[in-house]
Design an enzyme around this catalytic site. Sequence first.
Site, short mmCIF file in Angstrom:
data_model
loop_
_atom_site.label_atom_id
_atom_site.label_comp_id
_atom_site.label_asym_id
_atom_site.label_seq_id
_atom_site.Cartn_x
_atom_site.Cartn_y
_atom_site.Cartn_z
N PHE A 1 -42.55 93.52 -50.15
CA PHE A 1 -41.83 92.37 -50.30
C PHE A 1 -40.45 93.09 -50.03
CE2 PHE A 1 -42.58 88.19 -52.22
CZ PHE A 1 -43.80 87.89 -51.61
N GLN B 1 -30.09 81.87 -56.02
CA GLN B 1 -30.48 82.58 -55.09
C GLN B 1 -30.84 81.79 -54.11
OE1 GLN B 1 -34.72 84.49 -55.14
NE2 GLN B 1 -33.29 86.32 -54.78
N HIS C 1 -33.18 81.49 -50.76
CA HIS C 1 -34.12 82.06 -50.12
C HIS C 1 -34.03 82.11 -48.55
CE1 HIS C 1 -38.43 82.98 -49.00
NE2 HIS C 1 -38.60 83.48 -50.30
N LEU D 1 -40.79 75.88 -49.24
CA LEU D 1 -40.61 77.52 -49.16
C LEU D 1 -41.74 77.94 -47.85
CD1 LEU D 1 -39.48 80.03 -50.49
CD2 LEU D 1 -41.76 80.09 -51.59
N GLU E 1 -42.06 84.78 -48.65
CA GLU E 1 -41.54 85.99 -48.14
C GLU E 1 -42.75 86.94 -47.71
OE1 GLU E 1 -38.17 87.61 -50.12
OE2 GLU E 1 -39.17 89.60 -50.23
N ARG F 1 -33.07 89.77 -50.35
CA ARG F 1 -32.89 88.23 -50.19
C ARG F 1 -31.46 87.57 -49.89
NH1 ARG F 1 -37.34 85.29 -54.05
NH2 ARG F 1 -39.14 85.91 -52.88
N HIS G 1 -33.31 78.74 -54.23
CA HIS G 1 -34.66 78.93 -54.67
C HIS G 1 -34.91 79.23 -56.14
CE1 HIS G 1 -38.77 80.41 -54.07
NE2 HIS G 1 -38.39 81.56 -54.42
N ARG H 1 -32.40 88.53 -57.60
CA ARG H 1 -33.88 88.91 -57.79
C ARG H 1 -34.62 89.14 -56.62
NH1 ARG H 1 -38.79 85.87 -57.55
NH2 ARG H 1 -37.82 84.07 -56.86
C1 LIG Z 1 -41.97 77.40 -54.00
C2 LIG Z 1 -41.77 78.70 -55.09
C3 LIG Z 1 -42.30 79.97 -54.58
C4 LIG Z 1 -42.28 80.78 -55.70
N1 LIG Z 1 -42.97 82.07 -55.26
C5 LIG Z 1 -42.78 83.24 -55.97
C6 LIG Z 1 -43.68 84.44 -55.87
O1 LIG Z 1 -44.46 84.34 -55.03
N2 LIG Z 1 -43.53 85.24 -56.87
C7 LIG Z 1 -42.58 85.30 -58.03
O2 LIG Z 1 -42.58 86.35 -58.56
N3 LIG Z 1 -41.89 84.08 -58.10
C8 LIG Z 1 -41.72 82.99 -57.32
N4 LIG Z 1 -41.30 82.08 -57.46
C9 LIG Z 1 -40.27 81.85 -58.67
C10 LIG Z 1 -41.51 81.69 -59.89
O3 LIG Z 1 -42.46 80.89 -59.47
C11 LIG Z 1 -40.72 80.94 -61.13
O4 LIG Z 1 -39.60 81.62 -61.19
C12 LIG Z 1 -41.75 81.00 -62.44
O5 LIG Z 1 -42.79 80.57 -61.89
C13 LIG Z 1 -40.99 79.99 -63.51
O6 LIG Z 1 -41.85 79.93 -64.50
P1 LIG Z 1 -41.40 79.63 -65.65
O7 LIG Z 1 -42.59 79.58 -66.74
O8 LIG Z 1 -40.16 79.94 -66.25
O9 LIG Z 1 -41.20 77.92 -65.64
P2 LIG Z 1 -42.09 76.73 -64.82
O10 LIG Z 1 -43.37 77.23 -64.24
O11 LIG Z 1 -40.92 76.17 -64.12
O12 LIG Z 1 -42.46 75.80 -66.06
C14 LIG Z 1 -41.45 75.07 -66.72
C15 LIG Z 1 -42.01 74.44 -67.78
O13 LIG Z 1 -41.20 73.56 -68.58
C16 LIG Z 1 -41.58 72.45 -68.76
N5 LIG Z 1 -40.52 71.40 -69.27
C17 LIG Z 1 -39.02 71.81 -68.48
N6 LIG Z 1 -38.29 70.82 -69.01
C18 LIG Z 1 -38.80 70.25 -70.06
C19 LIG Z 1 -38.57 69.07 -70.93
N7 LIG Z 1 -37.26 68.61 -71.03
N8 LIG Z 1 -39.54 68.61 -71.88
C20 LIG Z 1 -40.57 69.13 -71.79
N9 LIG Z 1 -41.06 70.18 -71.21
C21 LIG Z 1 -40.20 70.55 -70.11
C22 LIG Z 1 -42.27 71.84 -67.64
O14 LIG Z 1 -42.92 70.78 -67.75
C23 LIG Z 1 -42.84 73.28 -67.28
O15 LIG Z 1 -44.26 73.12 -67.99
C24 LIG Z 1 -41.30 80.87 -56.68
C25 LIG Z 1 -40.74 79.66 -56.75
C26 LIG Z 1 -40.86 78.57 -55.88
C27 LIG Z 1 -40.26 77.27 -56.33
#
Ligand SMILES: Cc1cc2nc3c(=O)[nH]c(=O)nc-3n(C[C@H](O)[C@H](O)[C@H](O)COP(=O)(O)OP(=O)(O)OC[C@H]3O[C@@H](n4cnc5c(N)ncnc54)[C@H](O)[C@@H]3O)c2cc1C
Length: 559
Positions: free
Chosen positions: A113, A226, A228, A238, A241, A272, A336, A372
Amino acid sequence: MYEHDVLIVGAGLAGMRAALAAQAAGADVAMITKVHPVRSHSNAAQGGINAALDAQDSWEEHAFDTIKGSDYLADQDAVQVMCREAGPELIVLENMGVTFNRDDSGRLGSRRFGGATKARTYFVADITGQAILHVMYEQLVKAGMRIYEEWFVTDVVLRDRQIGGVVAMELLTGKLELIKAKAIIMCTGGGGRVYEPSTNALICTGDGHALAYQMGAPLMDMEMVQFHPTTLKGSGVLITEGARGEGAYLLNSDGERFMEKYAPSAMELASRDVVSRGEQTEINEGRGVEECVFLDLRHLGAAKIRERLMQIQEIALDFASVNVLEELLPIRPGVHYVMGGIKTDIEGAVPGFDGFYAAGECACVSVHGGNRLGANSLLDTVIFGRRSGAHSAEYAKNARHLNLNEGEILKATEDRIRRFVDRPQNGDTVAGLRLELGRMMNDQVGVFREQAAMEDALVKVGDIKRRYENVAIKDKGRVFNTDLIFALELDYIIECADLVVRSAIYREESRGAHTRLDFPNRDDANWLKHTVATRRDGETVLEKGDVTITQWEPMERKY
Ligand SMILES: Cc1cc2nc3c(=O)[nH]c(=O)nc-3n(C[C@H](O)[C@H](O)[C@H](O)COP(=O)(O)OP(=O)(O)OC[C@H]3O[C@@H](n4cnc5c(N)ncnc54)[C@H](O)[C@@H]3O)c2cc1C
């Protein structure tokens, strides 16, 4: 009223990992999520998760790449923890049942990556997040975890900086409830939807960032957003990468692999921020087509694309009518990820509070600093999810529930919500304001920034904030009122936008993703510092915070 030791707000990867760890440590745990757990944005992660697992690799090299990638703004103690624990954590995921791709000899296969000197990104085709999230959800079901599913958190309850629980709305009924907890862990994900377009799901509205800020918690490095390098023309979807990791090229309108000019060694696999700046420069100087440059996958061949980038092939066809086997794919830099977030220590605890934790994208430990590296975010979610889960469970063992006046607390939230419902229509709509704000942020606080445009952005955010105070909603009912939820989310989005702009104006240098035309150089003498934004007496106070350096002295950053 409900009651738990530890309540986890968010059911993405950070939340799920935290829940499993807190339960394993003996706590009575529950999770709350505004969407079904497997619809969390973690589900959309495509490319993979980093770990130095190969014998030719080491966690120190992973740590160094991460710190260099961060433009030396990451806290090195936190990076060390993350990179050291990455290998064992990946094996935990494997043992849970994640079917990581394997190479021809049957060993776990990896791809390289951006910003990484070794191939250390482990993946499940281009659906890595989905694969991990579903497997972890199975573990939650097996553990019999209590999940408040499709409940929306509107407030955190706090007394003298001690956590008492949250107020949340059950979407099915519209009923408000107090859920008491000795500790809460914010795992609410990112706030990419502060910008339009964005690669983020519509639900990524920075709820946890805003709630924490409103309760007086420190928000760190919020200017570090960030972009992307490969988001699809138009929709901003998206393109992983992993495509460049598998060998795809970036071309300008003259057919040149322009990254030669900006990163002669790493080329398309520079970090990035570097690639996005390269692309934006090409576009600004007239070597793009309709605000885009091109991703060329044609030479990868049908077999590799089918095996490793199948989703990308489908996205290109469905959203841009491009057959990547034969045609160039128009792409551009797009928002992103938010590197900044709720400031925590390496156990996930937020300084200055009792029982308040954060993990995942909404937190800032800080392991990503100014930029990142791809595939380090999924890693961040599982490592610091696990640590905050374990730590909060220990905290809860010796803590007590607060005595709370449920009626009074619920009435305050009810009154606030009623104002939206009762107000007559005045012209502005929630969707309209959201789009106006997001586009403005993209135009004025984008890849390249400067003072005047950002000052103007701050005025515009203020204007949108005022108009928001009068915005009304059409659906006056309570059952599954998504109108109301969008209105409440817009409050969080505006709060985050305000924080991003203020922090960006405050940092007078260029570092990582924050590039200022009026301060084009990195300035270690004055700005090898975190920006820390805190609300005090209704005002935003910005201060500098120390960066932890352990063994890697800042150097000039070249790729
Ligand atoms: C399209 C895309 C591709 C990506 N690809 C990669 C990758 O290949 N590798 C990598 O390392 N990273 C990648 N990332 C980044 C990574 O996926 C995210 O940073 C990471 O998954 C975030 O996880 P999280 O558990 O912090 O939050 P999330 O998975 O976003 O979960 C947030 C949670 O909070 C809950 N929530 C939010 N607000 C409230 C509220 N007010 N009340 C109740 N619940 C709430 C939601 O319901 C959800 O369950 C990618 C991101 C995107 C957008």
